[in-house]
Design a protein around this motif. Structure first.
Motif, PDB file in Angstrom:
ATOM      1  N   GLU A 242      61.522  13.291  20.369  1.00 45.42           N
ATOM      2  CA  GLU A 242      60.168  12.436  20.363  1.00 45.42           C
ATOM      3  C   GLU A 242      59.393  13.020  19.061  1.00 45.42           C
ATOM      4  O   GLU A 242      58.792  12.025  18.537  1.00 45.42           O
ATOM      5  N   LYS A 246      58.534   9.971  16.306  1.00 40.54           N
ATOM      6  CA  LYS A 246      56.986   9.915  15.981  1.00 40.54           C
ATOM      7  C   LYS A 246      56.988   9.962  14.528  1.00 40.54           C
ATOM      8  O   LYS A 246      56.040   9.122  13.810  1.00 40.54           O
ATOM      9  N   GLU A 249      58.184   7.129  12.739  1.00 41.92           N
ATOM     10  CA  GLU A 249      57.281   5.921  12.718  1.00 41.92           C
ATOM     11  C   GLU A 249      55.903   6.050  11.888  1.00 41.92           C
ATOM     12  O   GLU A 249      55.714   4.888  11.176  1.00 41.92           O
ATOM     13  N   ASN A 250      55.442   7.490  11.747  1.00 41.52           N
ATOM     14  CA  ASN A 250      54.101   7.504  11.054  1.00 41.52           C
ATOM     15  C   ASN A 250      54.585   7.353   9.582  1.00 41.52           C
ATOM     16  O   ASN A 250      53.766   6.870   8.634  1.00 41.52           O
TER      17      ASN A 250
END
Length: 256
Positions: A242, A246, A249-250
């Motif tokens: 996870e 993330k 994605e950032n």
């Protein structure tokens, strides 16, 4: 390489063993389809200050994996009781002056994180070992899988524990910190550690940092604001995935 490192023989070692009591086969467990050991090794390849990086293992499965992936490794004694003893064997064989120990269960570290840590560690000048820590919540402090620590003046380590320290006896708004699996050892210090018997506190809490405390080693601490997810038990794999998703994605949002 900056001048203050130019004449120092610094090597990186990633200790990796299959027989973890809490997670057998951990180094080869897959995170987003890639083995955890590969995540850590790839991060080390992005370090400016580490020219030589070795995986230290005593297991044939890890040896075969390293050879298949073209990763540098060294077979070490199966008698070692912890990662520092394994790293020491590599350090002494190579004849390094300092060894940067990168835990094989820290798959979310980046090369820049490791370089920043090394630079700040050497700012201390004299030390036996430097390790890194970050802030955690009061809820995270209750987790015995996370090693917490108490920080003293001038970045000195006072104590390590799987219990929340300090104990919030008066219900205050306290800060808690966790240890991150990064170390810079002076070669003489890691050798001395490896020749020092396991003590009462280390046996009780199952963290070798307490051997250092019990025997008066000079332990310094570097604080980081960079969050990481260490993998101690199988349930941590999902947390690491996870975290990595993330972060990706950032990154994609940033470049677009």
């Amino acid at each position: 390489m900056k001048s203050k490192y130019k004449n120092k023989k610094i090597i990186g070692v990633i200790p990796a063993r299959m027989q973890s009591s809490r997670f057998y086969g951990k180094p080869l467990a897959k995170i987003l389809g890639k083995e955890m050991l590969q995540w850590v090794y790839d991060a080390c390849q992005g370090c400016r200050l580490l020219k030589d990086v070795f995986i230290a293992t005593d297991h044939e499965d890890i040896r075969r994996f390293c050879e298949a992936k073209g990763m540098r490794y060294m077979m070490t004694s199966p008698e070692h009781k912890n990662c520092a003893e394994r790293s020491n064997e590599v350090c002494q064989k190579i004849g390094a002056e300092f060894v940067v120990e990168i835990q094989g269960d820290e798959p979310t570290l980046l090369g820049q994180d490791i370089d920043d840590f090394i630079e700040r560690a050497f700012d201390f000048g004299q030390f036996d070992v430097v390790t890194q820590y970050s802030d955690i919540t009061q809820a995270q402090a209750q987790d015995p899988q996370i090693v917490k620590l108490a920080v003293g003046p001038e970045g000195k380590a006072l104590f390590f524990s799987r219990c929340p320290i300090p104990l919030n006896f008066k219900g205050q708004n306290l800060k808690y910190h966790k240890q991150v699996g990064l170390y810079v050892w002076h070669a003489a210090s890691i050798e001395r550690f490896s020749q020092t018997p396991k003590g009462y506190l280390e046996s009780a809490e199952d963290t070798h940092m307490l051997r250092l405390i019990e025997h008066g080693f000079d332990i310094r601490l570097v604080h980081t604001m960079v969050d990481t997810v260490g993998v101690d038990i199988p349930e941590n794999i999902k947390q690491a995935e996870e975290f990595l998703r993330k972060r990706q994605e950032n990154y994609e949002q940033h470049i677009h």
